[in-house]
Design a protein around this motif. Structure first.
Motif, PDB file in Angstrom:
ATOM      1  N   GLN A  89       0.824  -1.196   0.000  1.00 60.57           N
ATOM      2  CA  GLN A  89       0.000   0.000   0.000  1.00 60.57           C
ATOM      3  C   GLN A  89       0.865   1.255   0.000  1.00 60.57           C
ATOM      4  OE1 GLN A  89      -2.899   0.932  -0.564  1.00 60.57           O
ATOM      5  NE2 GLN A  89      -2.848   3.021   0.232  1.00 60.57           N
ATOM      6  N   GLU A  90       1.898   1.247   0.809  1.00 60.97           N
ATOM      7  CA  GLU A  90       2.792   2.406   0.876  1.00 60.97           C
ATOM      8  C   GLU A  90       3.529   2.626  -0.452  1.00 60.97           C
ATOM      9  OE1 GLU A  90       5.426   1.562   4.053  1.00 60.97           O
ATOM     10  OE2 GLU A  90       3.882   1.735   5.622  1.00 60.97           O
ATOM     11  N   THR A  91       3.855   1.533  -1.138  1.00 55.14           N
ATOM     12  CA  THR A  91       4.693   1.632  -2.335  1.00 55.14           C
ATOM     13  C   THR A  91       3.893   1.768  -3.617  1.00 55.14           C
ATOM     14  OG1 THR A  91       6.261   0.168  -1.191  1.00 55.14           O
ATOM     15  CG2 THR A  91       6.657   0.598  -3.532  1.00 55.14           C
ATOM     16  N   PHE A  92       2.829   0.973  -3.760  1.00 48.63           N
ATOM     17  CA  PHE A  92       2.097   0.926  -5.030  1.00 48.63           C
ATOM     18  C   PHE A  92       0.618   1.285  -4.900  1.00 48.63           C
ATOM     19  CE2 PHE A  92       5.450  -2.405  -5.235  1.00 48.63           C
ATOM     20  CZ  PHE A  92       6.254  -1.811  -6.203  1.00 48.63           C
ATOM     21  N   GLY A  93       0.150   1.526  -3.694  1.00 46.31           N
ATOM     22  CA  GLY A  93      -1.287   1.716  -3.469  1.00 46.31           C
ATOM     23  C   GLY A  93      -1.878   2.916  -4.178  1.00 46.31           C
ATOM     24  N   ASP A  94      -1.045   3.898  -4.518  1.00 49.29           N
ATOM     25  CA  ASP A  94      -1.544   5.097  -5.183  1.00 49.29           C
ATOM     26  C   ASP A  94      -1.485   4.991  -6.706  1.00 49.29           C
ATOM     27  OD1 ASP A  94       1.207   5.080  -5.381  1.00 49.29           O
ATOM     28  OD2 ASP A  94       1.438   7.246  -5.090  1.00 49.29           O
ATOM     29  N   ASP A  95      -1.126   3.826  -7.230  1.00 48.49           N
ATOM     30  CA  ASP A  95      -0.927   3.667  -8.669  1.00 48.49           C
ATOM     31  C   ASP A  95      -1.907   2.619  -9.213  1.00 48.49           C
ATOM     32  OD1 ASP A  95      -0.012   3.157 -11.269  1.00 48.49           O
ATOM     33  OD2 ASP A  95       2.075   3.567 -10.709  1.00 48.49           O
ATOM     34  N   PRO A  96      -2.910   3.029 -10.005  1.00 44.47           N
ATOM     35  CA  PRO A  96      -3.923   2.080 -10.508  1.00 44.47           C
ATOM     36  C   PRO A  96      -3.372   1.039 -11.464  1.00 44.47           C
ATOM     37  CG  PRO A  96      -4.172   4.221 -11.562  1.00 44.47           C
ATOM     38  CD  PRO A  96      -3.158   4.400 -10.477  1.00 44.47           C
ATOM     39  N   ARG A  97      -2.106   1.202 -11.897  1.00 43.56           N
ATOM     40  CA  ARG A  97      -1.504   0.204 -12.793  1.00 43.56           C
ATOM     41  C   ARG A  97      -1.123  -1.073 -12.037  1.00 43.56           C
ATOM     42  NH1 ARG A  97       3.158   3.970 -15.211  1.00 43.56           N
ATOM     43  NH2 ARG A  97       3.424   4.213 -12.943  1.00 43.56           N
ATOM     44  N   PHE A  98      -1.135  -1.003 -10.702  1.00 47.00           N
ATOM     45  CA  PHE A  98      -0.779  -2.153  -9.878  1.00 47.00           C
ATOM     46  C   PHE A  98      -2.016  -2.635  -9.126  1.00 47.00           C
ATOM     47  CE2 PHE A  98       3.110   0.100 -10.634  1.00 47.00           C
ATOM     48  CZ  PHE A  98       4.107  -0.866 -10.682  1.00 47.00           C
ATOM     49  N   SER A  99      -2.270  -3.933  -9.182  1.00 48.68           N
ATOM     50  CA  SER A  99      -3.362  -4.529  -8.417  1.00 48.68           C
ATOM     51  C   SER A  99      -2.842  -5.764  -7.699  1.00 48.68           C
ATOM     52  CB  SER A  99      -4.537  -4.887  -9.329  1.00 48.68           C
ATOM     53  OG  SER A  99      -4.166  -5.902 -10.245  1.00 48.68           O
ATOM     54  N   ASN A 100      -3.696  -6.397  -6.919  1.00 47.64           N
ATOM     55  CA  ASN A 100      -3.276  -7.492  -6.053  1.00 47.64           C
ATOM     56  C   ASN A 100      -4.144  -8.724  -6.270  1.00 47.64           C
ATOM     57  OD1 ASN A 100      -1.303  -6.025  -3.951  1.00 47.64           O
ATOM     58  ND2 ASN A 100      -3.013  -4.675  -4.439  1.00 47.64           N
ATOM     59  N   HIS A 101      -3.555  -9.866  -5.999  1.00 51.88           N
ATOM     60  CA  HIS A 101      -4.261 -11.127  -6.194  1.00 51.88           C
ATOM     61  C   HIS A 101      -3.676 -12.149  -5.221  1.00 51.88           C
ATOM     62  CE1 HIS A 101      -6.660 -14.045  -8.406  1.00 51.88           C
ATOM     63  NE2 HIS A 101      -5.620 -14.839  -8.502  1.00 51.88           N
ATOM     64  N   PHE A 102      -4.508 -12.659  -4.314  1.00 54.79           N
ATOM     65  CA  PHE A 102      -4.075 -13.663  -3.342  1.00 54.79           C
ATOM     66  C   PHE A 102      -4.656 -15.020  -3.728  1.00 54.79           C
ATOM     67  CE2 PHE A 102      -3.526 -10.716   0.623  1.00 54.79           C
ATOM     68  CZ  PHE A 102      -2.541 -10.019  -0.048  1.00 54.79           C
ATOM     69  N   VAL A 103      -3.834 -16.055  -3.658  1.00 51.27           N
ATOM     70  CA  VAL A 103      -4.304 -17.422  -3.896  1.00 51.27           C
ATOM     71  C   VAL A 103      -3.688 -18.346  -2.855  1.00 51.27           C
ATOM     72  CG1 VAL A 103      -4.659 -17.138  -6.371  1.00 51.27           C
ATOM     73  CG2 VAL A 103      -2.442 -17.887  -5.529  1.00 51.27           C
ATOM     74  N   PRO A 104      -4.405 -19.375  -2.428  1.00 46.48           N
ATOM     75  CA  PRO A 104      -3.801 -20.352  -1.518  1.00 46.48           C
ATOM     76  C   PRO A 104      -2.837 -21.252  -2.274  1.00 46.48           C
ATOM     77  CG  PRO A 104      -6.032 -21.014  -2.069  1.00 46.48           C
ATOM     78  CD  PRO A 104      -5.825 -19.671  -2.711  1.00 46.48           C
ATOM     79  N   VAL A 105      -1.732 -21.612  -1.653  1.00 47.10           N
ATOM     80  CA  VAL A 105      -0.796 -22.565  -2.252  1.00 47.10           C
ATOM     81  C   VAL A 105      -1.518 -23.899  -2.437  1.00 47.10           C
ATOM     82  CG1 VAL A 105       1.330 -23.879  -1.875  1.00 47.10           C
ATOM     83  CG2 VAL A 105       1.245 -21.447  -1.315  1.00 47.10           C
ATOM     84  N   MET A 116      -7.114  -1.266   4.039  1.00 46.25           N
ATOM     85  CA  MET A 116      -5.886  -0.474   3.946  1.00 46.25           C
ATOM     86  C   MET A 116      -5.842   0.399   2.690  1.00 46.25           C
ATOM     87  SD  MET A 116      -2.944  -3.259   4.879  1.00 46.25           S
ATOM     88  CE  MET A 116      -2.903  -4.160   6.440  1.00 46.25           C
ATOM     89  N   GLY A 117      -6.669   0.053   1.695  1.00 44.04           N
ATOM     90  CA  GLY A 117      -6.668   0.789   0.441  1.00 44.04           C
ATOM     91  C   GLY A 117      -6.123   0.019  -0.741  1.00 44.04           C
ATOM     92  N   LEU A 118      -5.753  -1.257  -0.548  1.00 47.46           N
ATOM     93  CA  LEU A 118      -5.295  -2.082  -1.665  1.00 47.46           C
ATOM     94  C   LEU A 118      -6.462  -2.432  -2.575  1.00 47.46           C
ATOM     95  CD1 LEU A 118      -2.816  -4.613  -0.019  1.00 47.46           C
ATOM     96  CD2 LEU A 118      -2.253  -2.627  -1.407  1.00 47.46           C
ATOM     97  N   ARG A 119      -6.148  -2.682  -3.838  1.00 45.90           N
ATOM     98  CA  ARG A 119      -7.178  -3.077  -4.793  1.00 45.90           C
ATOM     99  C   ARG A 119      -6.933  -4.499  -5.262  1.00 45.90           C
ATOM    100  NH1 ARG A 119     -11.395  -1.288  -7.006  1.00 45.90           N
ATOM    101  NH2 ARG A 119     -12.126  -2.208  -8.947  1.00 45.90           N
ATOM    102  N   PHE A 120      -8.004  -5.291  -5.258  1.00 46.87           N
ATOM    103  CA  PHE A 120      -7.962  -6.670  -5.734  1.00 46.87           C
ATOM    104  C   PHE A 120      -8.861  -6.782  -6.960  1.00 46.87           C
ATOM    105  CE2 PHE A 120      -6.768  -6.844  -1.332  1.00 46.87           C
ATOM    106  CZ  PHE A 120      -5.794  -7.817  -1.270  1.00 46.87           C
ATOM    107  N   GLU A 121      -8.336  -7.390  -8.018  1.00 44.19           N
ATOM    108  CA  GLU A 121      -9.093  -7.504  -9.263  1.00 44.19           C
ATOM    109  C   GLU A 121      -9.715  -8.895  -9.376  1.00 44.19           C
ATOM    110  OE1 GLU A 121      -9.798  -5.067 -11.126  1.00 44.19           O
ATOM    111  OE2 GLU A 121      -8.399  -3.572 -10.343  1.00 44.19           O
ATOM    112  N   TYR A 122     -10.966  -8.991  -8.926  1.00 41.99           N
ATOM    113  CA  TYR A 122     -11.668 -10.276  -8.984  1.00 41.99           C
ATOM    114  C   TYR A 122     -12.983 -10.196  -9.754  1.00 41.99           C
ATOM    115  CZ  TYR A 122      -8.520 -12.138  -5.403  1.00 41.99           C
ATOM    116  OH  TYR A 122      -7.403 -12.561  -4.715  1.00 41.99           O
ATOM    117  N   LYS A 123     -13.459  -9.003 -10.044  1.00 42.57           N
ATOM    118  CA  LYS A 123     -14.811  -8.873 -10.579  1.00 42.57           C
ATOM    119  C   LYS A 123     -15.005  -9.631 -11.876  1.00 42.57           C
ATOM    120  CE  LYS A 123     -18.499  -5.493 -11.130  1.00 42.57           C
ATOM    121  NZ  LYS A 123     -18.864  -4.052 -11.122  1.00 42.57           N
ATOM    122  N   GLY A 124     -13.970  -9.650 -12.731  1.00 38.09           N
ATOM    123  CA  GLY A 124     -14.096 -10.346 -14.005  1.00 38.09           C
ATOM    124  C   GLY A 124     -14.378 -11.826 -13.874  1.00 38.09           C
ATOM    125  N   MET A 125     -14.028 -12.401 -12.723  1.00 41.94           N
ATOM    126  CA  MET A 125     -14.241 -13.826 -12.514  1.00 41.94           C
ATOM    127  C   MET A 125     -15.723 -14.171 -12.377  1.00 41.94           C
ATOM    128  SD  MET A 125     -11.138 -14.222  -9.776  1.00 41.94           S
ATOM    129  CE  MET A 125     -11.376 -15.960  -9.401  1.00 41.94           C
TER     130      MET A 125
END
Length: 460
Positions: A280-296, A325-334
């Motif tokens: 969030q501190e490093t990339f949270g202000d940049d819409p070109r970066f998003s996040n994606h969590f998956v279980p191993v 925290m303000g992070l963005r996760f891209e899941y809607k397309g799923m």
């Protein structure tokens, strides 16, 4: 004499609307109603003061001439359907129509099946190396001779680690761009990379070659990442990747996407809060970066027995925390129609290995059932149809569970052909199993619009 069927007017007396069988509903923290329909892919939020009326309409149905402004709005968004609608048939027709309209040639290319990392959960054997010249020629000739059937060429670079074969990527990309220009087609390219070699200079070179979409993995902060994602000599990798991405962030180029993936297991689960703060501190202000969590996951290979697994339900609280925290996760397309289907189920999608072997899936490389063909130097793709049909023969129309499922239009019985081949049963995607939690997450980051109550045009 054949009598023509009578056309039913939308305002015909006695016509009723009922709730779609593909609806899902839940509530946000303010007790507003959240709605989702998998046939249309629509999400809507209904304010608390309209919640009870909306639920009554969905539970009891409504007359077409109802004076409630909710009725045309709910119908227009697919949450209400005509009482006589055969939604099973509509879903089947939608699936066939989407298959006919998929005018994209999807190629997943492996310019190097070896890798400069030895991640602790990796399923690959690294038995092969860089793509040989015959296969490179075969790929180019295959595209040249087949692309006329399609509107777009989509190339996904995979490995191994693709950026350890940058010269091959450059050569093939230049030839692909020439072919699409000659044939008047569109081109799209993305890459799954560990990011270690993705310097700003390399990034800019790839950008000029049409690369716009990346997936790069961080498994937590430096402390946990460097125990999961290590180089061949055992040294850490976090710092180099992190500095590469920070440098890329300073570039003025706008139209690219970097998805920061995190593989979560029991070993790094409790480090993710610190990691999310850093992102969030490093990339949270940049819409070109998003996040994606998956279980191993256990995907085969000698590392399976050393894994300490999590489930999707275990990482949802982490994602909810990240959104706060303000992070963005891209899941809607799923959740769109066909949004949770696997690329391996597409008849026009192939994985091409460094030696020309053709696969459907990027996981089961050592499984003979995944060896569906061989690409030759002249561009001829020899396909083994008995194996190929295991991946592309959809069973949703015959599977009684799929027929009854509210999520059928989204996954279409094709969430994971590999799992279906191995178990003999059609698997359900995690998006379905955790649908209400995902709906709340999407709403928390502003992805669910309010239901529009303005009069809507009633029609199919």
């Amino acid at each position: 004499m054949v009598q023509r069927a009578k056309l039913i007017s939308l305002n015909e007396t006695g016509l009723r609307y009922v709730a779609s069988r593909y609806n899902v509903r839940t509530y946000d923290e303010q007790d507003n109603l959240l709605l989702y329909n998998s046939y249309t892919g629509n999400f809507r939020k209904v304010p608390h003061e309209r919640k009870e009326e909306t639920i009554l309409l969905l539970d009891k149905g409504a007359e077409a001439d109802s004076d409630s402004p909710l009725v045309p709005a709910l119908f227009a968004d697919g949450f209400l359907v005509r009482e006589r609608t055969d939604e099973f048939m509509r879903a089947a027709m939608q699936q066939k129509q989407m298959q006919r309209n998929d005018r994209v040639l999807h190629l997943i290319l492996m310019p190097n099946e070896n890798c400069n990392f030895r991640c602790v959960y990796c399923y690959e054997s690294f038995a092969k190396n860089k793509m040989d010249e015959k296969t490179q020629k075969g790929v180019v000739e295959y595209v040249r001779r087949e692309l006329y059937k399609y509107d777009m060429l989509h190339v996904a670079w995979f490995g191994g680690e693709p950026l350890t074969a940058m010269e091959i990527i450059e050569s093939l990309s230049e030839q692909f761009l020439e072919i699409v220009r000659e044939q008047g087609k569109l081109y799209y390219s993305n890459m799954t990379t560990n990011g270690y070699n993705l310097t700003p200079r390399t990034f800019y070179t790839l950008y000029k070659l049409g690369m716009r979409d990346y997936q790069i993995t961080f498994d937590g902060t430096k402390e946990t990442h460097d125990t999961h994602r290590i180089q061949i000599d055992g040294s850490g990798t976090f710092d180099v990747i992190f500095e590469n991405l920070k440098a890329i962030k300073t570039l003025s180029l706008r139209d690219f996407i970097i998805k920061l993936r995190s593989n979560v297991d029991q070993a790094n689960q409790y480090d993710m809060t610190a990691y999310m703060n850093l992102m969030q501190e490093t990339f949270g202000d940049d819409p070109r970066f998003s996040n994606h969590f998956v279980p191993v996951q256990q995907l085969g290979g000698e590392n399976d027995t050393n894994m300490h697994l999590c489930d999707t339900k275990d990482i949802i609280p982490l994602m909810q925390e990240g959104i706060e925290m303000g992070l963005r996760f891209e899941y809607k397309g799923m959740f769109n129609p066909a949004g949770s289907t696997c690329y391996a189920a597409r008849p026009n999608s192939f994985v091409i290995g460094s030696d020309g072997m053709v696969y459907k899936c990027t996981v089961a490389f050592d499984d003979e059932r995944n060896h569906v063909g061989q690409l030759h130097e002249d561009g001829q793709m020899e396909l083994f149809y008995e194996r190929l049909m295991l991946w592309v023969a959809n069973g949703a129309a015959e599977d009684s569970r799929c027929q009854k499922c509210f999520f059928r239009p989204s996954c279409q019985g094709e969430a994971c052909p590999l799992e279906k081949i191995e178990s003999g049963k059609t698997p359900c995607p995690p998006t379905k199993k955790n649908i209400k939690a995902y709906m709340k997450m999407l709403d928390a980051q502003g992805d669910i619009p309010w239901l529009e109550l303005a009069p809507a045009v009633v029609g199919e």
